[in-house]
Motif scaffolding. Sequence first.
Motif, PDB file in Angstrom:
ATOM      1  N   ASN A 114      77.959  14.441  66.607  1.00 39.62           N
ATOM      2  CA  ASN A 114      77.522  14.926  67.916  1.00 39.62           C
ATOM      3  C   ASN A 114      76.665  16.189  67.799  1.00 39.62           C
ATOM      4  N   ILE A 115      75.365  15.989  67.605  1.00 37.75           N
ATOM      5  CA  ILE A 115      74.463  17.139  67.446  1.00 37.75           C
ATOM      6  C   ILE A 115      74.352  17.913  68.764  1.00 37.75           C
ATOM      7  N   ALA A 116      74.422  17.186  69.884  1.00 38.83           N
ATOM      8  CA  ALA A 116      74.315  17.856  71.185  1.00 38.83           C
ATOM      9  C   ALA A 116      75.453  18.874  71.350  1.00 38.83           C
ATOM     10  N   ALA A 117      76.675  18.488  70.955  1.00 37.09           N
ATOM     11  CA  ALA A 117      77.816  19.415  71.064  1.00 37.09           C
ATOM     12  C   ALA A 117      77.631  20.591  70.111  1.00 37.09           C
ATOM     13  N   THR A 118      77.084  20.317  68.937  1.00 41.57           N
ATOM     14  CA  THR A 118      76.816  21.389  67.969  1.00 41.57           C
ATOM     15  C   THR A 118      75.869  22.431  68.560  1.00 41.57           C
ATOM     16  N   ILE A 119      74.798  21.943  69.196  1.00 44.41           N
ATOM     17  CA  ILE A 119      73.807  22.873  69.757  1.00 44.41           C
ATOM     18  C   ILE A 119      74.407  23.642  70.934  1.00 44.41           C
ATOM     19  N   VAL A 130      66.417  32.512  70.491  1.00 48.32           N
ATOM     20  CA  VAL A 130      65.365  31.524  70.739  1.00 48.32           C
ATOM     21  C   VAL A 130      65.603  30.375  69.761  1.00 48.32           C
ATOM     22  N   PHE A 131      65.827  29.199  70.315  1.00 40.96           N
ATOM     23  CA  PHE A 131      66.250  28.073  69.469  1.00 40.96           C
ATOM     24  C   PHE A 131      65.382  26.850  69.737  1.00 40.96           C
ATOM     25  N   SER A 132      65.008  26.157  68.684  1.00 43.97           N
ATOM     26  CA  SER A 132      64.285  24.903  68.893  1.00 43.97           C
ATOM     27  C   SER A 132      64.888  23.801  68.032  1.00 43.97           C
ATOM     28  N   TYR A 133      64.825  22.610  68.553  1.00 47.01           N
ATOM     29  CA  TYR A 133      65.422  21.449  67.868  1.00 47.01           C
ATOM     30  C   TYR A 133      64.442  20.290  67.966  1.00 47.01           C
ATOM     31  N   ARG A 134      64.180  19.663  66.834  1.00 47.38           N
ATOM     32  CA  ARG A 134      63.311  18.480  66.820  1.00 47.38           C
ATOM     33  C   ARG A 134      64.019  17.395  66.032  1.00 47.38           C
ATOM     34  N   HIS A 135      64.063  16.219  66.624  1.00 50.27           N
ATOM     35  CA  HIS A 135      64.725  15.104  65.940  1.00 50.27           C
ATOM     36  C   HIS A 135      63.713  13.968  65.831  1.00 50.27           C
ATOM     37  N   CYS A 136      63.396  13.556  64.614  1.00 51.43           N
ATOM     38  CA  CYS A 136      62.445  12.465  64.392  1.00 51.43           C
ATOM     39  C   CYS A 136      63.207  11.280  63.820  1.00 51.43           C
ATOM     40  N   ASP A 138      62.220   7.508  62.649  1.00 54.83           N
ATOM     41  CA  ASP A 138      61.266   6.417  62.404  1.00 54.83           C
ATOM     42  C   ASP A 138      60.077   6.467  63.365  1.00 54.83           C
ATOM     43  N   GLY A 139      59.429   7.592  63.438  1.00 53.53           N
ATOM     44  CA  GLY A 139      58.202   7.699  64.238  1.00 53.53           C
ATOM     45  C   GLY A 139      58.422   8.183  65.661  1.00 53.53           C
ATOM     46  N   LYS A 140      59.675   8.059  66.169  1.00 45.17           N
ATOM     47  CA  LYS A 140      59.943   8.569  67.518  1.00 45.17           C
ATOM     48  C   LYS A 140      60.410  10.016  67.413  1.00 45.17           C
ATOM     49  N   GLU A 141      60.116  10.818  68.439  1.00 44.96           N
ATOM     50  CA  GLU A 141      60.489  12.242  68.367  1.00 44.96           C
ATOM     51  C   GLU A 141      61.129  12.729  69.646  1.00 44.96           C
ATOM     52  N   TYR A 142      62.091  13.608  69.492  1.00 44.54           N
ATOM     53  CA  TYR A 142      62.671  14.288  70.658  1.00 44.54           C
ATOM     54  C   TYR A 142      62.686  15.785  70.362  1.00 44.54           C
ATOM     55  N   LEU A 159      75.569  25.260  80.095  1.00 45.77           N
ATOM     56  CA  LEU A 159      75.670  24.809  78.696  1.00 45.77           C
ATOM     57  C   LEU A 159      76.055  23.329  78.610  1.00 45.77           C
ATOM     58  N   ILE A 160      76.956  22.905  79.496  1.00 49.29           N
ATOM     59  CA  ILE A 160      77.378  21.501  79.490  1.00 49.29           C
ATOM     60  C   ILE A 160      76.211  20.584  79.892  1.00 49.29           C
ATOM     61  N   LYS A 161      75.414  21.040  80.846  1.00 53.49           N
ATOM     62  CA  LYS A 161      74.244  20.245  81.245  1.00 53.49           C
ATOM     63  C   LYS A 161      73.252  20.149  80.090  1.00 53.49           C
ATOM     64  N   VAL A 162      73.079  21.253  79.385  1.00 57.11           N
ATOM     65  CA  VAL A 162      72.170  21.249  78.233  1.00 57.11           C
ATOM     66  C   VAL A 162      72.638  20.209  77.213  1.00 57.11           C
ATOM     67  N   ARG A 163      73.954  20.151  76.991  1.00 59.06           N
ATOM     68  CA  ARG A 163      74.501  19.155  76.058  1.00 59.06           C
ATOM     69  C   ARG A 163      74.149  17.734  76.523  1.00 59.06           C
ATOM     70  N   GLY A 164      74.296  17.508  77.829  1.00 55.74           N
ATOM     71  CA  GLY A 164      73.989  16.183  78.382  1.00 55.74           C
ATOM     72  C   GLY A 164      72.523  15.818  78.191  1.00 55.74           C
ATOM     73  N   ILE A 165      71.652  16.803  78.393  1.00 59.27           N
ATOM     74  CA  ILE A 165      70.212  16.548  78.258  1.00 59.27           C
ATOM     75  C   ILE A 165      69.868  16.201  76.807  1.00 59.27           C
ATOM     76  N   ILE A 166      70.458  16.934  75.868  1.00 60.49           N
ATOM     77  CA  ILE A 166      70.177  16.652  74.451  1.00 60.49           C
ATOM     78  C   ILE A 166      70.745  15.283  74.057  1.00 60.49           C
ATOM     79  N   GLU A 167      71.951  14.965  74.546  1.00 62.34           N
ATOM     80  CA  GLU A 167      72.548  13.653  74.250  1.00 62.34           C
ATOM     81  C   GLU A 167      71.616  12.534  74.704  1.00 62.34           C
ATOM     82  N   ALA A 168      71.081  12.691  75.932  1.00 65.01           N
ATOM     83  CA  ALA A 168      70.180  11.657  76.473  1.00 65.01           C
ATOM     84  C   ALA A 168      68.908  11.592  75.632  1.00 65.01           C
ATOM     85  N   GLY A 169      68.421  12.758  75.204  1.00 69.56           N
ATOM     86  CA  GLY A 169      67.205  12.799  74.388  1.00 69.56           C
ATOM     87  C   GLY A 169      67.382  12.076  73.070  1.00 69.56           C
TER      88      GLY A 169
END
Lengths: 174, 120
Positions: A114-119, A130-136, A138-142, A159-169
């Motif tokens: 669960n990377i979203a929970a980690t973040i 200031v934090f940035s996260y990029r997940h690639c 096979d050619g797709k990126e979030y 913070l919980i909403k942020v987790r939800g947004i990353i999970e969806a991403g």
Amino acid sequence: MHELSLHILDLLQNSAEAGASRVSLVVTEDTPQNLLAIYVEDNGKGIAEEMLEKIADPFTTTRTSRKVGLGLALLKATAESCGGNLEISSQPAVGTKVSASFRLDHIDLPPLGNIAATIMVFLTGRSGMVFSYRHCRDGKEYEFSSQGDKRLSEHPEFLIKVRGIIEAGIKSLK
Amino acid sequence: MKSLEDLNALKQKSLDELKLRESKDSVRIVVGVGTCGIAAGAREVVGAFLEELAKRNISDVSVTQTGCIGLCVKEPLVDVVIPGQPTVTYGNVDASKARQIVAQHVVNGLVVGEWVVNKL
């Protein structure tokens, strides 16, 4: 650690401990190249050369309270047992780059988890980070970034909403 | 919660609520998130505290983190700091204990004696 995302949390905590105000996390999954890679880069205080040589030794730590420091040793062991490796480069007063690689089809590769929970946990209470996260995958990126609003890092609902947004991403990469 | 607009609206609401928190001494929950804490489940514990506080609409309690304090066998460790009261350290906390700590200690002021490892 039963998930790679727990190792990631550990790396991010190291960056915070080093006084970083800017941390970036990149996760790459490349099926054709059979590679999973995790990169963490920060602008923390960096690591002196003599420390860098023995940094993945479990009996090396900057702490004075006791003599063990297991975080990087565990990650190195996991990476090497999965046909990959751990590389760390650092410059004192500039920052540190950590990259860990794994063979994607290795039978011992732990799940990313669960990377979203980690973040979410990393951002909790870290005002000004200031934090940035990029997940690639096979050619797709979030991508997700947080500009370190001083007060939002303390607000549970946000913070919980942020987790939800990353999970969806991350889900959108499938 | 699907769009950036929703998130911006929530940001404004959150900032308004936090203004209230800054005006008084607030309660702090400090979770040990060092390597030992993480391996023992600290990530889920922080998540449970955030969820419980959000569910109860409590905005004057802050959740923060610390590294390893040397009592790895008792991780995840959690300090509850209430101004004017001794700091209470709970050991071997999991998500369900975290929720109970919010309900019993943070909200009702009753220390959960069974899980306490230290009181300062």
